[in-house]
Design a protein around this motif. Structure first.
Motif, mmCIF file in Angstrom:
data_model
loop_
_atom_site.group_PDB
_atom_site.id
_atom_site.type_symbol
_atom_site.label_atom_id
_atom_site.label_comp_id
_atom_site.label_asym_id
_atom_site.label_seq_id
_atom_site.Cartn_x
_atom_site.Cartn_y
_atom_site.Cartn_z
ATOM 1 N N ALA A 12 0.999 -1.117 0.021
ATOM 2 C CA ALA A 12 0.022 0.043 -0.102
ATOM 3 C C ALA A 12 0.980 1.289 -0.147
ATOM 4 O O ALA A 12 0.629 2.167 -0.607
ATOM 5 N N LEU A 13 2.064 1.211 0.626
ATOM 6 C CA LEU A 13 2.867 2.328 0.667
ATOM 7 C C LEU A 13 3.539 2.556 -0.748
ATOM 8 O O LEU A 13 3.603 3.881 -1.033
ATOM 9 N N LEU A 14 3.742 1.752 -1.388
ATOM 10 C CA LEU A 14 4.381 1.689 -2.702
ATOM 11 C C LEU A 14 3.208 2.100 -3.611
ATOM 12 O O LEU A 14 3.455 3.108 -4.631
ATOM 13 N N ALA A 15 1.944 1.536 -3.492
ATOM 14 C CA ALA A 15 1.011 1.996 -4.379
ATOM 15 C C ALA A 15 0.341 3.382 -4.226
ATOM 16 O O ALA A 15 0.215 3.952 -5.059
ATOM 17 N N ASP A 16 0.612 3.921 -2.936
ATOM 18 C CA ASP A 16 0.388 5.530 -2.961
ATOM 19 C C ASP A 16 1.206 6.334 -3.477
ATOM 20 O O ASP A 16 0.627 7.451 -4.251
ATOM 21 N N ALA A 17 2.545 5.757 -3.586
ATOM 22 C CA ALA A 17 3.331 6.634 -4.392
ATOM 23 C C ALA A 17 3.238 6.529 -5.915
ATOM 24 O O ALA A 17 3.074 7.410 -6.695
ATOM 25 N N VAL A 18 2.749 5.268 -6.426
ATOM 26 C CA VAL A 18 2.495 5.267 -7.795
ATOM 27 C C VAL A 18 1.385 6.040 -8.319
ATOM 28 O O VAL A 18 1.135 6.550 -9.165
ATOM 29 N N GLN A 19 0.140 6.029 -7.410
ATOM 30 C CA GLN A 19 -1.131 6.593 -7.591
ATOM 31 C C GLN A 19 -0.721 8.080 -7.503
ATOM 32 O O GLN A 19 -1.530 8.728 -8.609
ATOM 33 N N GLN A 20 0.030 8.613 -6.813
ATOM 34 C CA GLN A 20 0.351 9.961 -6.850
ATOM 35 C C GLN A 20 1.459 10.489 -7.949
ATOM 36 O O GLN A 20 1.934 11.549 -7.713
ATOM 37 N N GLY A 21 2.114 9.547 -8.493
ATOM 38 C CA GLY A 21 2.982 9.827 -9.554
ATOM 39 C C GLY A 21 4.257 10.238 -8.855
ATOM 40 O O GLY A 21 5.289 11.009 -9.423
ATOM 41 N N ALA A 22 4.547 9.807 -7.703
ATOM 42 C CA ALA A 22 5.819 10.236 -6.962
ATOM 43 C C ALA A 22 6.718 9.270 -7.060
ATOM 44 O O ALA A 22 6.703 8.090 -6.524
ATOM 45 N N GLY A 23 7.771 9.399 -7.309
ATOM 46 C CA GLY A 23 8.937 8.494 -7.572
ATOM 47 C C GLY A 23 9.463 8.130 -5.837
ATOM 48 O O GLY A 23 9.091 8.869 -4.940
ATOM 49 N N ILE A 24 10.064 6.840 -5.770
ATOM 50 C CA ILE A 24 10.209 6.480 -4.566
ATOM 51 C C ILE A 24 11.522 5.611 -4.280
ATOM 52 O O ILE A 24 11.702 4.929 -5.297
#
Length: 262
Positions: free
Chosen positions: A145-157
């Motif tokens: 979910a942490l990674l998915a939130d970054a993907v959904q907001q288009g933020a590199g991580i």
């Protein structure tokens, strides 16, 4: 070591005393900063920031900010990142420790005083996201979910763990590191009387540090598992992902996962 055990860490528990948690985090920050644990990932992070065109980093689960100062200042030595800024966030903010970092870096490092859930980062906190020494706290569903939130907001991580997940590291957590903790505690800043009391009079900070340090290594995701989590979090393959280990020049390893929008 491929084994991963989902044990508990005391610092994750909501009822855990704040003074002891802060003492443990301050020790971790001191050790990571002194040993320059995360210097090997500077080229990886520089490449990711270049790929995303970012000069702003949002650090999730920052704890006391261990390693952030050295990495941020190393990145700013590159001309294209001379305007880099870092914002520290955590579910349990530590403004006393973060204020020290802000002062020492002349504002390069700032912080968010409100609690920030790494699984649902407020959209106003824009920038490339990093997680240092904390991703192992999340069980698979939460990590995804942490990674998915970054993907959904288009933020590199970028996810970075200051260990290579070896049995030797557990041995060090039980032998060398506790002795080091007893020796360096008086030199940790900002000064806290509670840190001295719970280290030398009632040694709860060293005892809980041994347990949490051991569990941290057992809970770490090896690179293959990190990539599997990333692929489940990004089913449409909107990001490019890479995972692996990089070695410090004096031996220790850092395990990493980096994802940037295509």
């Amino acid at each position: 070591m491929r084994l991963r055990l989902q044990l508990f860490e005391f610092e994750d528990l909501p009822w855990f005393p704040k003074a002891i948690r802060a003492g443990m985090m301050d020790y971790l920050r001191f050790m990571i900063s002194t040993l320059r644990t995360y210097q090997p990932i500077v080229p990886l992070l520089r490449e990711a920031l270049h790929a995303t065109g970012q000069q702003q980093v949002v650090e999730l689960c920052a704890g006391a900010g261990g390693g952030t100062e050295g990495v941020a200042l190393a990145l700013r030595r590159h001309p294209e990142l001379e305007q880099l800024r870092v914002t520290l966030t955590d579910l349990y903010p530590q403004p006393a420790a973060w204020q020290l970092l802000q002062e020492r870096t002349a504002g390069v490092i700032g912080y968010e005083t409100a609690a920030v859930d790494a699984l649902a980062v407020p959209p106003r906190l824009t920038g490339f996201r990093t997680v240092f020494s904390a991703f192992h706290h999340f069980p698979p569903a939460a990590a995804e979910a942490l990674l998915a939130d970054a993907v959904q907001q288009g933020a590199g991580i970028g996810v970075f763990e200051g260990a290579g997940k070896h049995w030797l590291e557990i041995g060090l957590a039980w032998t060398v590191l506790p002795v080091a903790q007893l020796l360096i505690t008086p030199f940790i800043r900002p000064f806290a009387l509670s840190r001295l009391f719970f280290t030398y009079v009632v040694p709860l900070i060293p005892l809980f540090t041994i347990w949490d340090g051991t569990v941290s290594i057992l809970r770490m995701y090896p690179p293959a598992q990190l990539l599997a989590l990333a692929r489940r979090a990004d089913p449409e393959q909107r990001f490019r992902w890479q995972a692996g280990k990089v070695r410090h020049k004096w031996g220790p390893e850092v395990t990493y996962l980096v994802g940037v929008p295509k």
